[in-house]
Design an enzyme around this catalytic site. Structure first.
Site, short mmCIF file in Angstrom:
data_model
loop_
_atom_site.label_atom_id
_atom_site.label_comp_id
_atom_site.label_asym_id
_atom_site.label_seq_id
_atom_site.Cartn_x
_atom_site.Cartn_y
_atom_site.Cartn_z
N LYS A 117 0.86 -1.20 0.00
CA LYS A 117 0.00 0.00 0.00
C LYS A 117 0.88 1.23 0.00
CE LYS A 117 -4.49 0.86 0.35
NZ LYS A 117 -5.57 -0.06 0.00
N1 GLU Z 1 -7.33 0.00 -3.24
C1 GLU Z 1 -8.08 -1.19 -3.46
C2 GLU Z 1 -8.13 -2.04 -2.19
O1 GLU Z 1 -7.96 -1.56 -1.11
C3 GLU Z 1 -7.63 -1.96 -4.69
C4 GLU Z 1 -6.23 -2.48 -4.65
C5 GLU Z 1 -5.77 -3.06 -5.99
O2 GLU Z 1 -6.57 -3.24 -6.88
O3 GLU Z 1 -4.58 -3.35 -6.06
O4 GLU Z 1 -8.43 -3.20 -2.26
#
Ligand code: GLU
Length: 428
Positions: A117
């Site tokens: 993240k």
């Molecule tokens: N931000 C989204 C989540 O928290 C998608 C993450 C992604 O597709 O890599 O799942």
């Protein structure tokens, strides 16, 4: 990774620290699995963390320096995967928790990724499009060494979108001297994005709500649904649930909430939101206070689809619903989660309920690598299969271990990641 000093550790030990919440849930699940101490440490802590300074020339000529993070929690099952968020209150412990949740989420739906993240401390509402572009490009350049289709593949999250991903893809491609679409997902379709990606998280919320309602014997036409949020997850989730006959009685945004117990005309609500930038003033509903009080509206299904720490030990006793489907990451604290279990409220946890987004991100990454693009029908039906199967997998674990769906999802995920460690062995 540096060890946190004692004072920092103490400050972290509170209900509202998302990493602390994640770690508590992780430990409960690890106890059920009888996971040994060493492997626990390996799986709980992030593999790698990067903090970067992002200098930016603002439109008025001033230089400002923003702080950005990228945390790679675990890459044993594949490249790290996870979004990048822009917000004034982003902090490292939040990004750590979100990265860990990505590891567990990818394992729950069994896509071959680890978890990562990113975040940049900034207020996108105060920034021009040009400033956002410069910040995104400089942030990408700063973390470039740890990115790549086989290393770490970002995606949108709070306050980032397909434009942000297009800038990221371009910056990466210019550095490596070839167009590399698979370095990021959630891109515009014209740049290698996947059909159905924008709606995927909301669609996953629909599928998991449907499965949970079947289990609880709630028929869509009898279900009163309260949705906290109206963005990519809440707004699209509400729209898809509305289309399947669920009655959405309340929605919210950052300014407040609206309520109509007869059911909101969701397409009209979203049109109003698009036109005015606010839910407030929508003619077919009453304006009510937003924030946490909206969560106490009596309903059958509650979908917190905004941000972390919304259901806490303070308001958990006042939640009046049969089912909670977590569209957001970490909307319930670990303490609240235990209280909801004791009250017999079923919770479809974030790492299952909102996994539709990363599942279609996986499809996007696969399509980019193949250079062959799927129809929307294929994307949606593949997503449905994975979400329904994952829901069933988590339900079976919950029956087997006699635990909540949340602890079951952690057990399933940790077991899958631990299995990979046992097979690979520890590189020394
Ligand atoms: N931000 C989204 C989540 O928290 C998608 C993450 C992604 O597709 O890599 O799942």
């Amino acid at each position: 990774m540096s060890t946190a000093p004692a004072a920092e550790k103490k400050a972290q030990a509170n209900e509202f620290n998302p990493f602390e919440s994640m770690a508590q849930l992780f430990d409960t699940a690890a106890d059920h699995l009888g996971l040994d101490r060493g492997l626990r440490e390996v799986l709980r802590l992030p593999d790698r963390e990067m903090t970067v300074a992002i200098p930016c020339v603002m439109d008025d000529g001033r230089i400002e320096v923003f702080i950005g993070y990228r945390v790679q929690h675990n890459f044993s099952r594949g490249p790290c995967k996870g979004g990048i968020r822009y917000a004034p209150d982003v902090n490292l412990d939040e990004v750590r928790a979100l990265a860990a949740w990505m590891t567990w989420k990818c394992a729950v739906v069994d896509v071959p990724f680890g978890g990562g993240k990113g975040g940049v401390i900034c207020d996108p509402r105060q920034l021009s499009k040009n400033e956002l572009e410069r910040i995104t490009r400089r942030y990408t350049a700063a973390i470039l060494d740890i990115l790549g289709p086989d290393r770490d593949v970002p995606a949108p999250d709070m306050n980032t979108n397909e434009q942000t991903m297009a800038w990221l893809m371009d910056t990466y491609s210019m550095h490596v001297r070839k167009t590399t679409t698979a370095v990021v997902t959630g891109k515009p379709i014209a740049l290698g994005g996947s059909r159905g990606r924008t709606e995927a998280t909301g669609r996953g919320v629909l599928f998991t709500t449907r499965e949970a309602c079947k289990k609880l014997g709630i028929r869509p036409q009898d279900a009163r649904v309260v949705v906290q949020g109206s963005g990519n997850v809440g707004g699209i989730g509400a729209m898809l649930l509305h289309r399947e006959g669920y009655r959405i009685i309340s929605m919210s945004d950052q300014y407040g909430a609206i309520r109509n117990d007869k059911g909101l005309d969701v397409p009209a609500v979203l049109q109003h939101l698009k036109a005015t930038g606010k839910l407030q003033g929508f003619a077919g509903a009453d304006a009510i206070p937003g924030g946490k009080s909206q969560l106490e509206i009596p309903c059958d299904v509650l979908v917190p689809a905004a941000t972390e720490n919304q259901i806490t030990s303070e308001n958990a006793p006042r939640i009046q619903t049969k089912l909670i489907v977590e569209g957001a990451n970490g909307p319930c604290t670990a303490t609240a989660s235990r209280m909801l279990d004791e009250r017999g409220i079923m919770v479809v946890p974030d790492i299952l309920a909102n996994a539709g987004g990363v599942t279609v991100s996986y499809f996007e990454w696969v399509q980019d690598r193949m250079g062959y693009f799927w129809t929307e029908e294929r994307v949606n039906s593949s997503l449905e299969q994975i979400m329904v199967k994952s829901f069933e997998d988590v339900s079976s674990v919950s029956v087997k271990y006699k635990v909540s769906m949340r602890i079951a999802a952690y057990i399933l995920a940790i077991d899958r990641v631990a299995t990979v460690y046992r097979m690979r062995g520890l590189f020394a």
